[in-house]
Design a protein around this motif. Structure first.
Motif, mmCIF file in Angstrom:
data_model
loop_
_atom_site.group_PDB
_atom_site.id
_atom_site.type_symbol
_atom_site.label_atom_id
_atom_site.label_comp_id
_atom_site.label_asym_id
_atom_site.label_seq_id
_atom_site.Cartn_x
_atom_site.Cartn_y
_atom_site.Cartn_z
ATOM 1 N N SER A 11 0.849 -1.106 -0.014
ATOM 2 C CA SER A 11 0.050 -0.002 -0.010
ATOM 3 C C SER A 11 0.885 1.391 0.062
ATOM 4 O O SER A 11 0.560 2.081 -0.633
ATOM 5 C CB SER A 11 -0.971 -0.069 1.231
ATOM 6 O OG SER A 11 -0.086 -0.107 2.321
ATOM 7 N N LEU A 82 -5.906 2.064 -6.869
ATOM 8 C CA LEU A 82 -5.861 2.184 -5.266
ATOM 9 C C LEU A 82 -7.429 2.564 -4.890
ATOM 10 O O LEU A 82 -7.902 2.205 -4.114
ATOM 11 C CB LEU A 82 -5.250 3.549 -4.920
ATOM 12 C CG LEU A 82 -3.661 3.209 -4.655
ATOM 13 C CD1 LEU A 82 -2.947 4.541 -4.713
ATOM 14 C CD2 LEU A 82 -3.429 2.127 -3.578
ATOM 15 N N LYS A 85 -9.234 -0.591 -4.846
ATOM 16 C CA LYS A 85 -8.900 -1.357 -3.403
ATOM 17 C C LYS A 85 -9.860 -0.747 -2.390
ATOM 18 O O LYS A 85 -10.372 -1.464 -1.404
ATOM 19 C CB LYS A 85 -7.383 -1.473 -3.332
ATOM 20 C CG LYS A 85 -6.774 -2.520 -3.901
ATOM 21 C CD LYS A 85 -5.334 -2.439 -3.724
ATOM 22 C CE LYS A 85 -4.532 -3.613 -4.219
ATOM 23 N NZ LYS A 85 -4.889 -4.894 -3.372
ATOM 24 N N ASN A 86 -9.591 0.523 -2.484
ATOM 25 C CA ASN A 86 -10.374 1.156 -1.198
ATOM 26 C C ASN A 86 -11.945 0.942 -1.188
ATOM 27 O O ASN A 86 -12.566 0.996 -0.181
ATOM 28 C CB ASN A 86 -10.201 2.885 -1.432
ATOM 29 C CG ASN A 86 -8.603 3.257 -1.416
ATOM 30 O OD1 ASN A 86 -7.866 2.540 -0.751
ATOM 31 N ND2 ASN A 86 -8.467 4.423 -1.593
ATOM 32 N N LYS A 88 -13.136 -1.759 -2.172
ATOM 33 C CA LYS A 88 -13.405 -3.151 -1.583
ATOM 34 C C LYS A 88 -13.080 -3.194 -0.367
ATOM 35 O O LYS A 88 -13.831 -4.115 0.254
ATOM 36 C CB LYS A 88 -12.379 -4.101 -2.453
ATOM 37 C CG LYS A 88 -12.424 -4.596 -3.802
ATOM 38 C CD LYS A 88 -11.803 -6.026 -3.861
ATOM 39 C CE LYS A 88 -11.718 -6.288 -5.467
ATOM 40 N NZ LYS A 88 -10.292 -6.701 -5.732
ATOM 41 N N ALA A 89 -12.543 -2.401 0.374
ATOM 42 C CA ALA A 89 -12.216 -2.068 1.699
ATOM 43 C C ALA A 89 -13.574 -1.759 2.518
ATOM 44 O O ALA A 89 -13.696 -1.912 3.783
ATOM 45 C CB ALA A 89 -11.093 -1.310 2.073
ATOM 46 N N ARG A 90 -14.382 -1.307 1.770
ATOM 47 C CA ARG A 90 -15.876 -0.889 2.351
ATOM 48 C C ARG A 90 -17.000 -1.460 1.662
ATOM 49 O O ARG A 90 -17.688 -0.459 0.892
ATOM 50 C CB ARG A 90 -15.704 0.751 2.528
ATOM 51 C CG ARG A 90 -17.446 1.276 3.378
ATOM 52 C CD ARG A 90 -17.475 2.297 3.929
ATOM 53 N NE ARG A 90 -16.490 2.117 5.062
ATOM 54 C CZ ARG A 90 -15.397 3.542 5.540
ATOM 55 N NH1 ARG A 90 -15.605 4.372 4.909
ATOM 56 N NH2 ARG A 90 -14.987 3.024 6.621
ATOM 57 N N PRO A 91 -17.155 -2.492 1.631
ATOM 58 C CA PRO A 91 -18.484 -3.078 0.686
ATOM 59 C C PRO A 91 -19.556 -2.558 0.861
ATOM 60 O O PRO A 91 -20.699 -2.383 0.231
ATOM 61 C CB PRO A 91 -18.420 -4.815 0.860
ATOM 62 C CG PRO A 91 -17.502 -4.992 2.037
ATOM 63 C CD PRO A 91 -16.745 -3.667 2.543
ATOM 64 N N VAL A 92 -19.828 -2.364 2.348
ATOM 65 C CA VAL A 92 -21.287 -1.853 2.791
ATOM 66 C C VAL A 92 -20.952 -0.591 3.296
ATOM 67 O O VAL A 92 -20.214 -0.193 4.278
ATOM 68 C CB VAL A 92 -21.989 -2.809 3.873
ATOM 69 C CG1 VAL A 92 -23.303 -2.147 4.391
ATOM 70 C CG2 VAL A 92 -22.075 -4.084 3.585
ATOM 71 N N GLY A 93 -21.727 0.536 2.752
ATOM 72 C CA GLY A 93 -21.448 1.874 3.185
ATOM 73 C C GLY A 93 -22.471 2.413 4.204
ATOM 74 O O GLY A 93 -23.026 1.495 4.773
#
Ligand code: SF4
Ligand code: FES
Lengths: 259, 265
Positions: A11, A82, A85-86, A88-93
């Motif tokens: 990262s 990036l 990836k970001n 994907k790091a928060r699939p549910v908002g």
């Protein structure tokens, strides 16, 4: 070598690539602005055309130019990687999100960057591509009387199709023949929507660099009580104010002084 | 518990059976809530009435209830730990809200923090990052004198500030990229700045960043939402400090991470 790959795949490594390419593009903007200020010389494009001719025919600059195009692509590509990836790091908002203290530009770098990418594509195809590859450029001949220093310009049509440029001295006259990029600039900047697009894009440059310039230094780990305020000052006043204003002034001035 | 200033509130609470099933918001009434209650006590009251009705109580994390353990979480009306700065949810009082207000309560949202149930998320990703390098080696032997190693006051203060991170994960929750860099950098800094943390300094930063990446956290864009929402006001400077150590370890030092993983301190 694999250690090297691992570093730039991490990262922080990807962020470093963003920072380095970004800062390289910033330094380029300084040169670009400086050179293009020649547009404000009232000499029927003599200095500007000679400058454009120099940039495209001097090998070291061509090497740097290709490095520059590569930087633009890498910067955009890594931004995309990036961002994915970001996401994907928060699939549910969140259902409710309050206004945060974070600056508007820092939250919208992707949007601003996309506007800039579109701008660069249009900008380069209009000037750079046409100049180098289209064969539809007109030429101009500048005759300078060496005793009086007065320069006169005339249209010039080369006989050979792959004519690039020439300089010669004849009876105390210096004759310079180059592609007339200045004419393209005049034409482009005489259309209001084109001027508007340029001004909007320069707004995007301003906000992109307002966050980006100082953020690059943070990413590289250069935070210092003494120097960080200087970096922020330069990022704000030079890169986000003076430079975009300088660039935006070109289409605006050409539009309002067109004949 | 029936003061004159008591409030009636509407809660919209995220209910989710486990990580595998989809969740949804359920609306509850919280009645007769004293402004002097903490947010968690308010939830206790609501849960008590749910239990009385034979319903499943709302599941949420908590432990110390005095702002030191980092266990409580909750994304309240768009802010991790609620709308007030520099406090945890257990330190948030109901007087921050007004009678009749609707309060939306969500869990931390990040892929590496899967929902265990309702509002509780699994934060063991943070534990694994810590285990990857968040420690110092100590030699056995005689007890050294406490002040034997001189440490400049500014350094001690900075290291202590970083050490106040309670590992709550609000930084991840607040970040638009769900990045854990504020947490990791605080943990890297609190040891890396002190003499006792030097032997592992460059190995530590590499291992912890590698673990952070493996957990799937997002990437920092220096936006600073983390710093604004952190209950301990951990500063963004920690991230730059971490980057600096990481890049010098990777690019300018001869420390090979893999060779050293079994080595001595
Ligand atoms: S940095 Fe702040 S918000 Fe993040 S885990 Fe530590 S205390 Fe919580
Ligand atoms: S319960 Fe320990 S910090 Fe809130």
């Amino acid at each position: 070598m694999s250690e090297f790959k691992q570093t730039f795949n991490s990262s922080l490594g990807k962020k470093l690539i963003m920072a380095l390419t970004g800062l390289f593009l910033c330094t380029f903007l300084i040169v670009h602005l400086g050179g293009n200020l020649l547009l404000f010389k009232n000499d029927d494009g003599f200095a500007f055309n000679v400058y454009a001719n120099f940039l495209t025919h001097f090998p070291p600059i061509e090497v740097i130019a290709y490095l520059l195009y590569l930087s633009i692509l890498v910067h955009a590509l890594y931004a995309l990687i990036l961002t994915i990836k970001n996401r994907k790091a928060r699939p549910v908002g969140y259902a409710v999100q309050a206004k945060s203290d974070a600056s508007w530009s820092s939250k919208n770098m992707g949007l601003l960057g996309s506007i800039l990418f579109l701008f660069i594509v249009i900008h380069m195809s209009d000037f750079w591509y046409r100049y180098k590859y289209s064969g539809s450029m007109n030429y101009k001949e500048y005759r300078t009387d060496l005793s009086s220093g007065v320069t006169q310009s005339v249209e010039f049509a080369p006989t050979s199709t792959n004519f690039e440029n020439s300089v010669q001295t004849e009876n105390n006259f210096e004759i310079v023949r180059v592609k007339d990029l200045h004419e393209r600039v005049q034409q482009s900047f005489s259309q209001w929507w084109y001027v508007l697009f340029y001004v909007i894009a320069m707004g995007a440059v301003s906000f992109h660099l307002l966050h980006g310039f100082q953020s690059a230094f943070r990413t590289m780990g250069w935070v210092h009580r003494k120097y960080t305020p200087i970096v922020e000052f330069i990022g704000t006043w030079f890169f986000a104010v003076i430079m975009p204003l300088g660039f935006a002034a070109m289409p605006v001035v050409y539009f309002f002084t067109r004949s | 518990m029936s003061g004159t200033n008591n409030m009636n509130l509407t809660l919209k609470v995220w209910r989710q059976k486990n990580a595998q099933t989809a969740g949804k918001f359920v609306t509850y009434k919280a009645e007769g809530i004293s402004p002097d209650m903490s947010f968690l006590e308010m939830l206790d009251v609501v849960n008590e009435s749910l239990v009385h009705k034979g319903e499943d109580p709302i599941y949420f994390d908590h432990d110390c209830r005095e702002g030191i353990c980092g266990m409580c979480s909750l994304y309240i009306n768009g802010h991790p730990h609620g709308p007030k700065r520099a406090i945890t949810t257990c330190q948030l009082h109901m007087r921050t809200f007004h009678d009749g207000q609707t309060i939306t309560i969500e869990p931390w949202r990040a892929a590496p923090f899967p929902v265990i149930k309702d509002l509780a998320v699994d934060r063991s990703a943070f534990d694994r990052i810590q285990q990857a390098g968040g420690y110092v080696s100590v030699n056995t032997g005689g007890v050294p004198d406490a002040n034997e190693i001189a440490i400049p006051k500014v350094i001690a203060d900075e290291a202590f500030n970083s050490a106040t991170c309670i590992g709550c994960g609000a930084c991840v929750a607040a970040c638009k990229n769900a990045s854990a860099m504020l947490f990791v950098s605080a943990k890297v800094s609190q040891l890396g700045m002190l003499p006792q943390g030097q032997p592992e300094r460059y190995r530590r930063v590499q291992s912890m960043v590698a673990q952070m990446d493996e957990e799937g956290f997002g990437n920092c864009t220096n936006t600073g939402a983390c710093e604004a929402e952190c209950p301990k006001e951990i500063s963004l400077t920690n991230i730059s400090r971490m980057n600096n150590d990481y890049f010098s370890a990777k690019l300018f030092r001869q420390e090979e991470l893999h060779e050293q993983s079994h080595g001595e301190g």
